[in-house]
Scaffold this motif. Structure first.
Motif, PDB file in Angstrom:
ATOM      1  N   UNK A  27      24.862 -28.277  12.794  1.00 17.19           N
ATOM      2  CA  UNK A  27      24.658 -27.539  11.578  1.00 17.19           C
ATOM      3  C   UNK A  27      25.444 -27.605  10.583  1.00 17.19           C
ATOM      4  N   UNK A  28      24.649 -27.724   9.705  1.00 13.16           N
ATOM      5  CA  UNK A  28      24.923 -27.856   8.238  1.00 13.16           C
ATOM      6  C   UNK A  28      24.705 -26.851   7.143  1.00 13.16           C
ATOM      7  N   UNK A  29      26.309 -26.892   6.331  1.00 13.48           N
ATOM      8  CA  UNK A  29      26.624 -25.666   5.301  1.00 13.48           C
ATOM      9  C   UNK A  29      25.701 -25.923   4.526  1.00 13.48           C
ATOM     10  N   UNK A  30      24.834 -27.274   3.946  1.00 14.42           N
ATOM     11  CA  UNK A  30      23.842 -26.851   3.158  1.00 14.42           C
ATOM     12  C   UNK A  30      22.862 -26.570   3.736  1.00 14.42           C
TER      13      UNK A  30
ATOM     14  N   UNK B 237      33.403 -24.138  25.428  1.00 15.04           N
ATOM     15  CA  UNK B 237      34.448 -25.208  24.995  1.00 15.04           C
ATOM     16  C   UNK B 237      34.586 -24.630  23.470  1.00 15.04           C
ATOM     17  N   UNK B 238      33.744 -23.798  23.079  1.00 12.05           N
ATOM     18  CA  UNK B 238      33.720 -22.923  22.112  1.00 12.05           C
ATOM     19  C   UNK B 238      34.858 -22.834  21.215  1.00 12.05           C
TER      20      UNK B 238
ATOM     21  N   UNK C 145      34.511 -16.455  16.708  1.00 14.77           N
ATOM     22  CA  UNK C 145      35.717 -16.600  16.053  1.00 14.77           C
ATOM     23  C   UNK C 145      36.638 -15.559  15.678  1.00 14.77           C
ATOM     24  N   UNK C 146      36.557 -14.323  15.169  1.00 12.70           N
ATOM     25  CA  UNK C 146      37.077 -13.376  14.673  1.00 12.70           C
ATOM     26  C   UNK C 146      37.760 -12.798  15.710  1.00 12.70           C
TER      27      UNK C 146
ATOM     28  N   UNK D 254      33.520 -26.755   8.874  1.00 15.20           N
ATOM     29  CA  UNK D 254      32.013 -25.543   8.883  1.00 15.20           C
ATOM     30  C   UNK D 254      32.399 -25.322  10.071  1.00 15.20           C
ATOM     31  N   UNK D 255      31.760 -23.755  10.836  1.00 16.27           N
ATOM     32  CA  UNK D 255      32.368 -23.103  12.082  1.00 16.27           C
ATOM     33  C   UNK D 255      31.135 -24.333  13.039  1.00 16.27           C
ATOM     34  N   UNK D 256      31.739 -24.515  13.760  1.00 21.59           N
ATOM     35  CA  UNK D 256      31.799 -25.303  14.963  1.00 21.59           C
ATOM     36  C   UNK D 256      30.484 -23.864  15.491  1.00 21.59           C
TER      37      UNK D 256
END
Length: 537
Positions: free
Chosen positions: A405-408, A229-230, A35-36, A248-250
């Motif tokens: 992926x969940x942020x929780x 595909x990211x 991502x960076x 939320x980051x895929x």
């Protein structure tokens, strides 16, 4: 070979774990690095096609190995709540942008979507016009910009201070010659990893590096990685949130094993249930009722019925249905597990979602059958947003949505699958046999019943994890924040003619490490006997 080195210039790494706002991420996740690099790609006004091609090539590679300190060689700063001003509010100059965004979100069909995208682009490029006669609402917004008027929002900034202030991401078996120059340009422009205060120097290195973190299905740590595909997913997400809305980051989960080069690998004991994130089908609560853990068996049975019974329950293999021709299956099978918010000082026991947890070693054919059933349920029963509703009996509508992926933290497989020598029940264990009266004060009856319950739990551990604990303490009261007293749970099994099982909470300790998830007792396939790895808690 491709090796990207990231050096933390301040000697610290500031990045919040995606599933725990009070804990810093370590080691840095490969998805965060990617991502960076995508942010570096879009730093110029026009993205370089060669750099874009390099990232599209990188996202198709296998998950990288890492060279980074072990958890034991990093320091963690104590997390404190910090109250910071909220983002500046605008004076209404972006109204057209907001309206165009709403139109784009609702656009259906390629033609309408293209027109909506053109409208949004035009709104973003239009110059701002100062309103000389602002409305009352605009005036209130302007006043909110003043320092004394701005509200504060609680934030936390978890920090890791590694012994060696650098990490290397390694792709040892790839030929990066074609894209090396483009990747070097991206690395030069990458100035931070994680929080804006986490300044870094990023470069490609030529030297041989021996990894310390290696992708492994038997690993104990789950990191987020990327797949094909990211880049497109990140760009599409940014078009939606514009750096302002929550997101939320895929990513894809990948388990990693830490092992210094040449070190002997000691295999811990393992549950019959899989600790691999790919073997957890997780659904997050998105609306409807907010039940607590004591309603977990209702949720589990509703989920099981929705996936199996309504869509081909007959003729399913025992590893999915839990039934054989002669009665209950003797082999481990899929568990339907509600996931309550427990173990935190503010935990209230609310069920944050649920998961299908596959048994370890499930065959490819049975896995494909299960995924087809889940896909059929989603196709036939989900609404326009992809939400599903569980209901039935006394269970009020409980809306869920499948997430990768969940942020929780509660919904992260890693939260339940950590390696530990100590496990504490989040939901009580339904004992395999009646231990006697645990509440009696007559002539040592309760003491004898407690010893019998301990023995029953030890045998359950042997069946599920292949190892007996060195100690078991039982209790009718909860042992974790957010957990509930056994009296709050409905009798199990709640069927006529079947005597209810005695249920107890337990604190279980092993002499050797055990990899979760640990699900014990007769109700383990419907959410009872769910244990939290508690070593270090």
């Amino acid at each position: 070979m491709l090796a990207i080195e990231v050096e933390f210039l301040t000697g610290r790494y500031v990045a919040t774990a995606h599933h725990d706002r009070e804990r810093a991420e370590w080691p840095p996740h490969p998805a965060r690095l990617f991502s960076a690099l995508v942010a570096a790609l879009h730093e110029p006004d026009q993205a370089d096609p060669a750099e874009r091609a390099a990232l599209e090539w990188l996202e198709r590679q296998a998950a990288p190995a890492l060279w980074a300190d072990s958890e034991s060689r990093v320091g963690r700063r104590e997390v404190k709540n910090v109250y910071v001003p909220v983002n500046d509010k605008t004076l209404g100059l972006d109204t057209a942008i907001r309206e165009a965004e709403k139109v784009l979100e609702c656009a259906e069909g390629a033609s309408k979507r293209r027109k909506a995208e053109e409208r949004l682009a035009a709104a973003r490029s239009a110059p701002g016009i100062v309103d000389t006669k602002p409305s009352t609402e605009a005036s209130r917004t302007a006043i909110a910009l003043l320092p004394d008027s701005r509200t504060r929002q609680v934030r936390t900034f978890p920090v890791v201070i590694p012994e060696t202030p650098s990490v290397v991401f390694l792709w040892p078996d790839v030929d990066s010659a074609r894209h090396r120059a483009a990747l070097e340009r991206l690395c030069v422009r990458l100035t931070r990893l994680g929080h804006s205060s986490s300044l870094v120097r990023c470069t490609l290195v030529e030297r041989e590096v021996e990894p310390t973190w290696v992708p492994s299905d038997d690993g104990e740590t789950s990191l987020r990685v990327v797949g094909p595909g990211q880049l497109e997913q990140l760009e599409r997400a940014f078009t939606h949130h514009q750096g302002e809305k929550s997101r939320v980051l895929p990513a894809l989960p990948q388990r990693y094993r830490f092992g210094a080069p040449g070190a002997a690998v000691v295999e811990p004991a393992r549950s019959v249930f899989s600790s691999d994130s790919a073997d957890w089908i997780v659904f997050e609560r998105v609306g409807g009722a907010r039940p607590v853990a004591s309603r977990g068996t209702d949720i589990a049975q509703a989920l099981r019925g929705a996936v199996l019974e309504q869509h081909g329950g007959r003729g399913l293999p025992a590893t999915l249905s839990g039934h054989a021709d002669s009665g209950p299956a003797e082999v481990p099978h899929v568990a339907f597990v509600p996931l309550p918010f427990i173990g935190h000082e503010h935990a209230d026991g609310a069920v944050m979602g649920c998961a299908l947890v596959l048994p370890r070693g499930l065959s490819k054919g049975d896995r494909q059958t299960l995924m087809r059933l889940v896909a059929k349920w989603e196709t036939e029963r989900s609404d326009d947003r992809g939400d599903l509703t569980l209901a039935g009996g006394t269970l009020p509508p409980f809306r869920i949505r499948r997430v990768a992926v969940s942020a929780r933290r509660t919904l992260s497989p890693e939260f339940w699958c950590r390696t530990s020598r100590r496990f504490v029940t989040a939901t009580p264990i339904a004992l395999d046999r009646n231990p006697g009266n645990l509440r009696s004060n007559h002539d040592g009856t309760a003491h004898r019943a407690a010893l019998e319950a301990q023995q029953s739990i030890a045998e359950a551990c042997q069946r599920v994890a292949g190892i007996r604990p060195v100690s078991v303490e039982v209790s009718l009261a909860p042992l974790l924040p957010g957990a509930q007293h056994v009296r709050e749970f409905a009798p199990w099994p709640g069927r006529p003619g079947r005597p209810p099982r005695v249920r107890v909470h337990a604190d279980i300790r092993f002499a050797e490490p055990v990899v979760g998830p640990l699900l014990l007792g007769t109700g383990r396939y419907v959410g009872l006997g769910l244990c939290l790895p508690a070593e270090g808690q």
